[in-house]
Design an enzyme around this catalytic site. Structure first.
Site, PDB file in Angstrom:
ATOM      1  N   LYS A 126       0.878  -0.957   0.152  1.00 39.65           N
ATOM      2  CA  LYS A 126       0.242   0.034   0.271  1.00 39.65           C
ATOM      3  C   LYS A 126       0.788   1.409  -0.103  1.00 39.65           C
ATOM      4  O   LYS A 126       0.476   2.772  -0.427  1.00 39.65           O
ATOM      5  CB  LYS A 126      -0.782   0.315   1.326  1.00 39.65           C
ATOM      6  N   LYS A 210      -4.256  -8.475  -6.992  1.00 38.61           N
ATOM      7  CA  LYS A 210      -5.044  -8.841  -6.420  1.00 38.61           C
ATOM      8  C   LYS A 210      -6.514  -8.018  -6.829  1.00 38.61           C
ATOM      9  O   LYS A 210      -6.627  -6.693  -7.334  1.00 38.61           O
ATOM     10  CB  LYS A 210      -5.175  -9.075  -4.876  1.00 38.61           C
ATOM     11  N   LYS A 213     -11.307  -3.322  -3.910  1.00 35.02           N
ATOM     12  CA  LYS A 213     -12.310  -2.561  -4.032  1.00 35.02           C
ATOM     13  C   LYS A 213     -11.631  -0.991  -4.091  1.00 35.02           C
ATOM     14  O   LYS A 213     -12.474  -0.434  -4.709  1.00 35.02           O
ATOM     15  CB  LYS A 213     -13.101  -2.512  -3.179  1.00 35.02           C
TER      16      LYS A 213
HETATM   17  N1  AQP Z   1      -9.012 -10.407  -4.690  1.00 31.03           N
HETATM   18  C1  AQP Z   1      -9.504 -11.110  -2.983  1.00 31.03           C
HETATM   19  N2  AQP Z   1      -9.972 -12.239  -3.267  1.00 31.03           N
HETATM   20  C2  AQP Z   1     -10.464 -13.001  -2.255  1.00 31.03           C
HETATM   21  N3  AQP Z   1     -10.644 -12.626  -0.908  1.00 31.03           N
HETATM   22  C3  AQP Z   1     -10.221 -10.655  -0.811  1.00 31.03           C
HETATM   23  N4  AQP Z   1     -10.895 -10.122   0.196  1.00 31.03           N
HETATM   24  C4  AQP Z   1     -10.651  -9.218  -0.976  1.00 31.03           C
HETATM   25  N5  AQP Z   1      -9.675  -8.955  -1.253  1.00 31.03           N
HETATM   26  C5  AQP Z   1      -9.266 -10.476  -1.903  1.00 31.03           C
HETATM   27  C6  AQP Z   1     -10.645 -10.974   1.414  1.00 31.03           C
HETATM   28  O1  AQP Z   1     -12.067 -10.101   2.060  1.00 31.03           O
HETATM   29  C7  AQP Z   1     -12.103 -10.007   3.390  1.00 31.03           C
HETATM   30  C8  AQP Z   1     -11.955  -8.344   3.650  1.00 31.03           C
HETATM   31  O2  AQP Z   1     -11.136  -7.800   2.781  1.00 31.03           O
HETATM   32  P1  AQP Z   1     -10.904  -6.262   3.553  1.00 31.03           P
HETATM   33  O3  AQP Z   1     -12.247  -5.427   2.775  1.00 31.03           O
HETATM   34  O4  AQP Z   1     -11.103  -5.819   4.557  1.00 31.03           O
HETATM   35  O5  AQP Z   1      -9.547  -5.972   2.787  1.00 31.03           O
HETATM   36  P2  AQP Z   1      -8.690  -6.300   1.779  1.00 31.03           P
HETATM   37  O6  AQP Z   1      -8.199  -7.737   2.437  1.00 31.03           O
HETATM   38  O7  AQP Z   1      -7.191  -5.253   1.665  1.00 31.03           O
HETATM   39  O8  AQP Z   1      -9.823  -6.625   0.391  1.00 31.03           O
HETATM   40  P3  AQP Z   1     -10.169  -4.769  -0.846  1.00 31.03           P
HETATM   41  O9  AQP Z   1     -10.708  -5.637  -1.591  1.00 31.03           O
HETATM   42  O10 AQP Z   1      -8.087  -4.936  -1.474  1.00 31.03           O
HETATM   43  O11 AQP Z   1     -10.002  -3.230   0.420  1.00 31.03           O
HETATM   44  P4  AQP Z   1      -8.537  -2.230   0.130  1.00 31.03           P
HETATM   45  O12 AQP Z   1      -8.624  -2.402  -1.682  1.00 31.03           O
HETATM   46  O13 AQP Z   1      -9.333  -0.969   1.140  1.00 31.03           O
HETATM   47  O14 AQP Z   1      -7.657  -2.699   0.412  1.00 31.03           O
HETATM   48  C9  AQP Z   1     -10.618 -10.447   3.751  1.00 31.03           C
HETATM   49  O15 AQP Z   1     -11.014 -11.819   4.543  1.00 31.03           O
HETATM   50  C10 AQP Z   1      -9.787 -10.760   2.312  1.00 31.03           C
HETATM   51  O16 AQP Z   1      -8.940 -11.666   2.419  1.00 31.03           O
END
Ligand code: AQP
Length: 358
Positions: A126, A210, A213
């Site tokens: 990040k 990955k 969002k």
């Molecule tokens: N691409 C993915 N594939 C499988 N699992 C995923 N998770 C997130 N992206 C994927 C799982 O969703 C849960 C919540 O994740 P989060 O929103 O707390 O944070 P993150 O993992 O950082 O997800 P994002 O979408 O990438 O959010 P941002 O962009 O805000 O950082 C977790 O169990 C995660 O593993």
């Protein structure tokens, strides 16, 4: 290390309890759904005690417009319920309504070491290519708050996607260090639950990244709020290679985009990757992508429709979150009080009945 608490007897075994969370830092994606939410519902339906949290305190580790954050938190709550979380059987709430998260998070900031935090790949990702000095202190300390989210409930299992594995290892390290430092057997050493074929759903535009969002490009992801045409268009435009689908899993090696679409299909259909390869061996993406789009639309459309129905009544969503927060607070507060006792904090405003008995 203190020996003051060494006379204290603490439980050696912990009842199975699941905790997990999702940041309302954007709309929920297909990655969140397959990697986390779908499995949250399965765990609830297995009858294990389940606590699910919209981690708004984590979301503000990067800038969030307050109005948008409120909207996204309600939308995520609607997404959980629409996907099958029953707020009566599971506890569903937003993190900031239960102060134990922030309070235990501070204690864990004092247990975790700078070196542990600086090795976190999510922190490195990040801040990569950016000025890390300008990142918030909260983003750096995020994994300690995540440990608090889990351990405030003495949760024993945490269903997550693959990207959270390292943070869960750190949660284990924090629990072990706390127990050792204070000579207690107080926090459980949690088990990550990383299962299924979609533990890492990748971007539709880059099979090595990955699906996220917060990716600046909306074309990289499928959102739970996307309509059928948008889903079909995103899948049609998803990056692929010119070869047809292979007749064995080995043939997906070094083909990250093909592998990703096959994995998504398998996860949505509830099939193994082997089965999908058998069904589509030799097919061109011109055939496979429409089949995948139909499956994605059939799975997600009812969820999207239910989300939008629930979103029409914000007061009802807030009521559900308040009820979940009350129930979460009732579980976390006694555990937090014991942590204050163990760490030597005077709690003279408290009723004696809630003191740590060991
Ligand atoms: N691409 C993915 N594939 C499988 N699992 C995923 N998770 C997130 N992206 C994927 C799982 O969703 C849960 C919540 O994740 P989060 O929103 O707390 O944070 P993150 O993992 O950082 O997800 P994002 O979408 O990438 O959010 P941002 O962009 O805000 O950082 C977790 O169990 C995660 O593993």
């Amino acid at each position: 290390m203190s020996s003051a608490a060494s006379a204290v007897q603490t439980p050696k075994t912990f009842a199975p309890r699941i905790f997990s969370g999702i940041q309302p830092s954007g709309g929920l994606t297909l990655g969140n759904y397959l990697g986390a939410l779908k499995r949250f519902v399965e765990k609830q339906d297995e009858g294990i005690e389940t606590i699910y949290c919209l981690v708004d305190l984590h979301a503000i580790t990067v800038w969030q417009d307050p109005k948008v954050l409120r909207q996204q938190t309600r939308e995520a709550a609607a997404g959980f319920i629409a996907a099958g979380i029953d707020p009566k059987r599971s506890i569903l709430f937003n993190q900031s309504q239960v102060s134990a998260h922030a309070e235990l998070g501070w204690i864990f900031n004092c247990v975790a070491r700078m070196g542990w935090m600086s090795r976190m790949t999510q922190w490195k990702d990040k801040t990569a290519g950016k000025n890390a000095e300008a990142a918030s202190l909260g983003l750096f300390a995020y994994p300690a708050l995540m440990a608090a989210d889990i351990l405030a409930y003495h949760a024993t299992m945490v269903p997550v996607g693959e990207d959270q594995r390292q943070h869960l290892e750190l949660t284990r390290d924090i629990a072990i260090k706390f127990n050792n430092d204070y000579d207690v057997d107080f926090f459980p050493v949690v088990e990550p639950v990383i299962e299924g074929v979609a533990t890492r759903v990748m971007s539709l535009r880059d099979g090595t990244k990955k699906m996220s969002k917060s990716d600046p490009s909306d074309q990289t992801r499928i959102n739970l709020t996307d309509d059928a045409d948008t889903i079909a268009a995103k899948i049609r435009k998803a990056k692929t290679d010119p070869k047809p689908l292979p007749d064995s899993i080995d043939g997906l090696k070094d083909r990250p985009e093909a592998r990703n679409l096959v994995n998504i299909y398998a996860a949505l259909a509830g099939h193994s990757v082997d089965q999908v390869i058998r069904d589509f061996a030799g097919a061109q993406f011109g055939t496979f992508k429409p089949a995948l789009a139909d499956l994605a639309v059939a799975t997600l459309s009812p969820i999207t429709a239910e989300m939008s129905r629930l979103m029409a009544d914000a007061a009802e969503i807030d009521r559900i979150l308040a009820d979940g927060a009350d129930r979460a607070d009732a579980l976390a507060q006694p555990i937090l009080e014991q942590v204050f006792d163990i760490t030597g904090m005077i709690r003279s405003r408290r009723k004696p009945s809630t003191a740590f008995q060991g």
